[in-house]
Write a protein that holds these residues in place. Structure first.
Motif, mmCIF file in Angstrom:
data_model
loop_
_atom_site.group_PDB
_atom_site.id
_atom_site.type_symbol
_atom_site.label_atom_id
_atom_site.label_comp_id
_atom_site.label_asym_id
_atom_site.label_seq_id
_atom_site.Cartn_x
_atom_site.Cartn_y
_atom_site.Cartn_z
ATOM 1 N N PHE A 49 0.807 -1.220 0.000
ATOM 2 C CA PHE A 49 0.000 0.000 0.000
ATOM 3 C C PHE A 49 0.838 1.266 0.000
ATOM 4 C CE2 PHE A 49 0.514 -1.555 4.346
ATOM 5 C CZ PHE A 49 1.124 -0.475 4.940
ATOM 6 N N GLY A 50 2.155 1.169 0.183
ATOM 7 C CA GLY A 50 3.042 2.336 0.269
ATOM 8 C C GLY A 50 4.222 2.016 1.160
ATOM 9 N N ALA A 51 4.128 2.393 2.444
ATOM 10 C CA ALA A 51 5.214 2.093 3.380
ATOM 11 C C ALA A 51 4.731 2.241 4.819
ATOM 12 C CB ALA A 51 6.397 3.026 3.146
ATOM 13 N N LEU A 52 5.450 1.585 5.702
ATOM 14 C CA LEU A 52 5.278 1.771 7.136
ATOM 15 C C LEU A 52 6.441 2.616 7.620
ATOM 16 C CD1 LEU A 52 4.432 -1.825 8.409
ATOM 17 C CD2 LEU A 52 2.904 0.142 8.370
ATOM 18 N N ALA A 53 6.157 3.623 8.406
ATOM 19 C CA ALA A 53 7.207 4.426 9.024
ATOM 20 C C ALA A 53 7.174 4.119 10.518
ATOM 21 C CB ALA A 53 6.963 5.913 8.777
ATOM 22 N N TYR A 54 8.309 3.682 11.052
ATOM 23 C CA TYR A 54 8.393 3.344 12.474
ATOM 24 C C TYR A 54 9.431 4.229 13.138
ATOM 25 C CZ TYR A 54 9.059 0.914 16.854
ATOM 26 O OH TYR A 54 9.156 0.622 18.190
ATOM 27 N N THR A 58 10.042 7.205 19.467
ATOM 28 C CA THR A 58 8.746 7.279 20.152
ATOM 29 C C THR A 58 7.973 5.965 20.121
ATOM 30 O OG1 THR A 58 7.606 8.012 18.161
ATOM 31 C CG2 THR A 58 8.521 9.733 19.598
ATOM 32 N N ARG A 59 8.459 4.998 19.355
ATOM 33 C CA ARG A 59 7.799 3.699 19.148
ATOM 34 C C ARG A 59 6.436 3.846 18.484
ATOM 35 N NH1 ARG A 59 8.371 0.962 24.860
ATOM 36 N NH2 ARG A 59 10.183 2.120 25.456
ATOM 37 N N ARG A 60 6.295 4.881 17.674
ATOM 38 C CA ARG A 60 5.052 5.108 16.939
ATOM 39 C C ARG A 60 5.181 4.591 15.531
ATOM 40 N NH1 ARG A 60 3.170 10.258 16.358
ATOM 41 N NH2 ARG A 60 1.237 9.235 15.847
ATOM 42 N N LEU A 61 4.057 4.199 14.987
ATOM 43 C CA LEU A 61 3.980 3.667 13.635
ATOM 44 C C LEU A 61 3.053 4.560 12.830
ATOM 45 C CD1 LEU A 61 4.770 1.115 11.948
ATOM 46 C CD2 LEU A 61 2.598 0.149 12.690
ATOM 47 N N SER A 62 3.435 4.845 11.592
ATOM 48 C CA SER A 62 2.590 5.629 10.702
ATOM 49 C C SER A 62 2.498 4.921 9.364
ATOM 50 C CB SER A 62 3.173 7.036 10.518
ATOM 51 O OG SER A 62 2.306 7.828 9.743
ATOM 52 N N LEU A 63 1.306 4.887 8.802
ATOM 53 C CA LEU A 63 1.091 4.267 7.493
ATOM 54 C C LEU A 63 1.179 5.343 6.428
ATOM 55 C CD1 LEU A 63 -2.025 2.146 8.428
ATOM 56 C CD2 LEU A 63 0.311 1.330 8.194
#
Length: 113
Positions: A49-54, A58-63
């Motif tokens: 779908f694109g990429a995961l940014a980790y 901060t241990r946060r994940l963004s799509l």
């Protein structure tokens, strides 16, 4: 019956608050004329779908659900400005990709150089 701790007039909602709405702002505001880069503690993993940014900080994940957004984020390190990186995006999508990039700056996934 009102749940314990809830106000009488306050509406109750079963829908959870999205993670991006809870994100602490980085304090940086987006300016397309400035140069940016992916935060050094953020990793991008390609996905269908694109990429995961980790963020290892901060241990946060963004799509990142758009291939053009992923391409812009990857191009930021070498582009003289965010506007130059955005120039490769088709005009019909540029405003949406710019808004998404601004949100990545606000949440600290992308930072000024």
């Amino acid at each position: 019956m009102t749940p314990v701790g809830a106000q009488e007039d306050a509406p109750t909602s079963a829908a959870p608050t999205p993670a991006h709405a809870l994100a602490r702002p980085s304090g940086a505001s987006f300016d397309p004329a400035r140069p940016y880069r992916l935060h050094p503690k953020v990793a991008l993993r390609p996905e269908r779908f694109g990429a995961l940014a980790y963020s290892y900080d901060t241990r946060r994940l963004s799509l990142l659900r758009d291939a053009d957004l992923v391409a812009v984020v990857r191009a930021l390190a070498d582009a003289p400005s965010a506007g130059d990186a955005l120039a490769a995006v088709p005009a019909v999508k540029r405003a949406a990709v710019e808004r998404a990039l601004a949100r990545l700056v606000e949440t600290g996934f992308v930072q000024p150089r």
